[in-house]
Write a protein that holds these residues in place. Sequence first.
Motif, PDB file in Angstrom:
ATOM      1  N   GLU A 255      36.453   6.277   5.333  1.00  0.00           N
ATOM      2  CA  GLU A 255      37.039   7.385   6.090  1.00  0.00           C
ATOM      3  C   GLU A 255      36.610   7.375   7.559  1.00  0.00           C
ATOM      4  N   THR A 256      36.072   6.258   8.009  1.00  0.00           N
ATOM      5  CA  THR A 256      35.549   6.161   9.374  1.00  0.00           C
ATOM      6  C   THR A 256      36.255   5.121  10.224  1.00  0.00           C
ATOM      7  N   VAL A 257      36.516   3.952   9.677  1.00  0.00           N
ATOM      8  CA  VAL A 257      37.033   2.842  10.483  1.00  0.00           C
ATOM      9  C   VAL A 257      38.521   3.030  10.767  1.00  0.00           C
ATOM     10  N   GLY A 258      38.908   2.690  12.013  1.00  0.00           N
ATOM     11  CA  GLY A 258      40.301   2.787  12.439  1.00  0.00           C
ATOM     12  C   GLY A 258      40.602   1.755  13.502  1.00  0.00           C
ATOM     13  N   LEU A 259      41.680   1.986  14.234  1.00  0.00           N
ATOM     14  CA  LEU A 259      42.145   1.074  15.277  1.00  0.00           C
ATOM     15  C   LEU A 259      41.800   1.629  16.652  1.00  0.00           C
ATOM     16  N   GLY A 260      41.216   0.781  17.495  1.00  0.00           N
ATOM     17  CA  GLY A 260      40.928   1.147  18.882  1.00  0.00           C
ATOM     18  C   GLY A 260      41.202  -0.049  19.764  1.00  0.00           C
ATOM     19  N   SER A 261      42.459  -0.436  19.847  1.00  0.00           N
ATOM     20  CA  SER A 261      42.864  -1.750  20.370  1.00  0.00           C
ATOM     21  C   SER A 261      42.309  -2.073  21.749  1.00  0.00           C
ATOM     22  N   ASP A 262      42.242  -1.068  22.626  1.00  0.00           N
ATOM     23  CA  ASP A 262      41.921  -1.288  24.044  1.00  0.00           C
ATOM     24  C   ASP A 262      43.021  -2.081  24.745  1.00  0.00           C
ATOM     25  N   PHE A 263      44.264  -1.937  24.268  1.00  0.00           N
ATOM     26  CA  PHE A 263      45.398  -2.593  24.930  1.00  0.00           C
ATOM     27  C   PHE A 263      45.420  -2.253  26.420  1.00  0.00           C
ATOM     28  N   ASP A 264      45.681  -3.251  27.220  1.00  0.00           N
ATOM     29  CA  ASP A 264      45.776  -3.150  28.674  1.00  0.00           C
ATOM     30  C   ASP A 264      44.458  -2.772  29.343  1.00  0.00           C
ATOM     31  N   GLY A 265      43.389  -2.786  28.555  1.00  0.00           N
ATOM     32  CA  GLY A 265      42.062  -2.583  29.118  1.00  0.00           C
ATOM     33  C   GLY A 265      41.167  -3.793  28.918  1.00  0.00           C
ATOM     34  N   VAL A 266      41.707  -4.824  28.265  1.00  0.00           N
ATOM     35  CA  VAL A 266      40.948  -6.046  27.999  1.00  0.00           C
ATOM     36  C   VAL A 266      41.643  -7.237  28.630  1.00  0.00           C
ATOM     37  N   VAL A 296      43.833   0.557   3.772  1.00  0.00           N
ATOM     38  CA  VAL A 296      44.720   0.178   4.872  1.00  0.00           C
ATOM     39  C   VAL A 296      45.373   1.415   5.479  1.00  0.00           C
ATOM     40  N   LYS A 297      45.826   2.335   4.636  1.00  0.00           N
ATOM     41  CA  LYS A 297      46.447   3.561   5.133  1.00  0.00           C
ATOM     42  C   LYS A 297      45.466   4.366   5.981  1.00  0.00           C
ATOM     43  N   ASN A 298      44.222   4.444   5.500  1.00  0.00           N
ATOM     44  CA  ASN A 298      43.199   5.163   6.266  1.00  0.00           C
ATOM     45  C   ASN A 298      42.947   4.504   7.612  1.00  0.00           C
ATOM     46  N   ILE A 299      42.803   3.185   7.606  1.00  0.00           N
ATOM     47  CA  ILE A 299      42.466   2.462   8.831  1.00  0.00           C
ATOM     48  C   ILE A 299      43.597   2.550   9.851  1.00  0.00           C
ATOM     49  N   ARG A 300      44.809   2.319   9.408  1.00  0.00           N
ATOM     50  CA  ARG A 300      45.923   2.253  10.362  1.00  0.00           C
ATOM     51  C   ARG A 300      46.358   3.624  10.853  1.00  0.00           C
ATOM     52  N   PHE A 301      45.994   4.708  10.111  1.00  0.00           N
ATOM     53  CA  PHE A 301      46.512   6.010  10.513  1.00  0.00           C
ATOM     54  C   PHE A 301      45.658   7.221  10.128  1.00  0.00           C
ATOM     55  N   GLU A 302      45.318   7.351   8.863  1.00  0.00           N
ATOM     56  CA  GLU A 302      44.838   8.626   8.350  1.00  0.00           C
ATOM     57  C   GLU A 302      43.470   9.052   8.880  1.00  0.00           C
ATOM     58  N   ASN A 303      42.576   8.113   9.129  1.00  0.00           N
ATOM     59  CA  ASN A 303      41.230   8.509   9.558  1.00  0.00           C
ATOM     60  C   ASN A 303      41.259   9.213  10.911  1.00  0.00           C
ATOM     61  N   PHE A 304      41.953   8.628  11.876  1.00  0.00           N
ATOM     62  CA  PHE A 304      42.016   9.286  13.185  1.00  0.00           C
ATOM     63  C   PHE A 304      42.946  10.503  13.155  1.00  0.00           C
ATOM     64  N   ARG A 305      43.936  10.483  12.293  1.00  0.00           N
ATOM     65  CA  ARG A 305      44.754  11.694  12.129  1.00  0.00           C
ATOM     66  C   ARG A 305      43.873  12.868  11.711  1.00  0.00           C
ATOM     67  N   ARG A 306      43.028  12.661  10.714  1.00  0.00           N
ATOM     68  CA  ARG A 306      42.150  13.736  10.247  1.00  0.00           C
ATOM     69  C   ARG A 306      41.224  14.226  11.346  1.00  0.00           C
ATOM     70  N   ILE A 307      40.580  13.301  12.041  1.00  0.00           N
ATOM     71  CA  ILE A 307      39.592  13.677  13.055  1.00  0.00           C
ATOM     72  C   ILE A 307      40.244  14.456  14.189  1.00  0.00           C
ATOM     73  N   PHE A 308      41.384  13.984  14.673  1.00  0.00           N
ATOM     74  CA  PHE A 308      42.057  14.698  15.756  1.00  0.00           C
ATOM     75  C   PHE A 308      42.610  16.032  15.272  1.00  0.00           C
ATOM     76  N   HIS A 309      43.130  16.071  14.066  1.00  0.00           N
ATOM     77  CA  HIS A 309      43.644  17.335  13.522  1.00  0.00           C
ATOM     78  C   HIS A 309      42.528  18.372  13.468  1.00  0.00           C
ATOM     79  N   GLU A 310      41.382  17.982  12.914  1.00  0.00           N
ATOM     80  CA  GLU A 310      40.266  18.922  12.796  1.00  0.00           C
ATOM     81  C   GLU A 310      39.764  19.357  14.168  1.00  0.00           C
ATOM     82  N   THR A 311      39.725  18.443  15.109  1.00  0.00           N
ATOM     83  CA  THR A 311      39.261  18.772  16.466  1.00  0.00           C
ATOM     84  C   THR A 311      40.240  19.714  17.159  1.00  0.00           C
ATOM     85  N   MET A 312      41.521  19.404  17.071  1.00  0.00           N
ATOM     86  CA  MET A 312      42.518  20.226  17.749  1.00  0.00           C
ATOM     87  C   MET A 312      42.647  21.624  17.139  1.00  0.00           C
TER      88      MET A 312
END
Length: 316
Positions: A255-266, A296-312
């Motif tokens: 429930e922790t790992v996700g995507l943080g590509s750093d596109f256009d910053g690398v 896979v579902k958690n990594i590609r989407f759900e983990n950061f969805r949860r964190i941002f939802h709870e924060t917002m």
Amino acid sequence: MKPRIFDAHCDTVFELQEQKKELNRNDLHLDLQRMEEYEGYIQVFAAFVDQKSICGTCMNHCIALLERMHREIEKNSKQITLIQTAEDLEEVIEKQKIGAVLSIEGGEALEGNLAALWMYYRLGVRLITLTWNHANEIADGITQSRGGGLTDFGRQAVAAMERMGILIDVSHLSVKGFWDVAEMTQYPFVASHSCVKALCPHPRNLDDDQIDLLISRRGGIGINFFPEFLTQRPDCIIQDILRHMEYILCRGGDETVGLGSDFDGVEALPADMTGVQDMGQVVQAMLDYGFTQNQVKNIRFENFRRIFHETMRRSM
């Protein structure tokens, strides 16, 4: 249709401004035309602030980048929606649209002024990376040799961010700063674009204790796609991204790992990637590697969805 994606960090808006390009279509790592190929795509767009390389004040530079992103969203409103609340987030998901979350990379944008947090919040910022590599009024960055932690102002800023519903991001932060944040916060925080130090001993990567703390706090780690953070070998491929994900999963980080590509910053990506069009390839590689469908579902989407939802949900 490619799978739904939530990516916790890119620097595309900085490059749009610098190179005078458009978000709808460009030759950068990311544009709307390619993001529309997915079954919904949520991207955190960072206003990158490096006090040692900009002209003018950090605040003016940051405001200009945020204003540029607002103009791009307004110009392409049929394709992309600004996400500012938990309700916005769920609506974008339901409609399978592209969603933009605004962030700041480099707390020097506050210029030591807590009132600036209110201004950035009103401009839509919902995540702040406390430092880039250097020291600022909040804390020392990871390249600062003294390795200092949060300043008095930094502690005030972190406390205010928790109250306001602005997600705290410790990528680039000094190790001492990381543990200061851990000690004084009660809600999940994230390392939006960082990798595993045990697999690649780069200073920007997280050690096992940091990873375990983020797992225990139900925070997030967005795996960065920069080859120098992924491997010490001269070659780098998508499978190297998966090794870092697997390491965190094996420590209980489903429930922790996700995507943080750093596109256009690398400066480079793995050899078998060229940009956002390859995110589907990363997802398929996870399945081929042996990750479960739920992982896979958690990594590609759900983990950061949860964190941002709870924060917002804590938003003012």
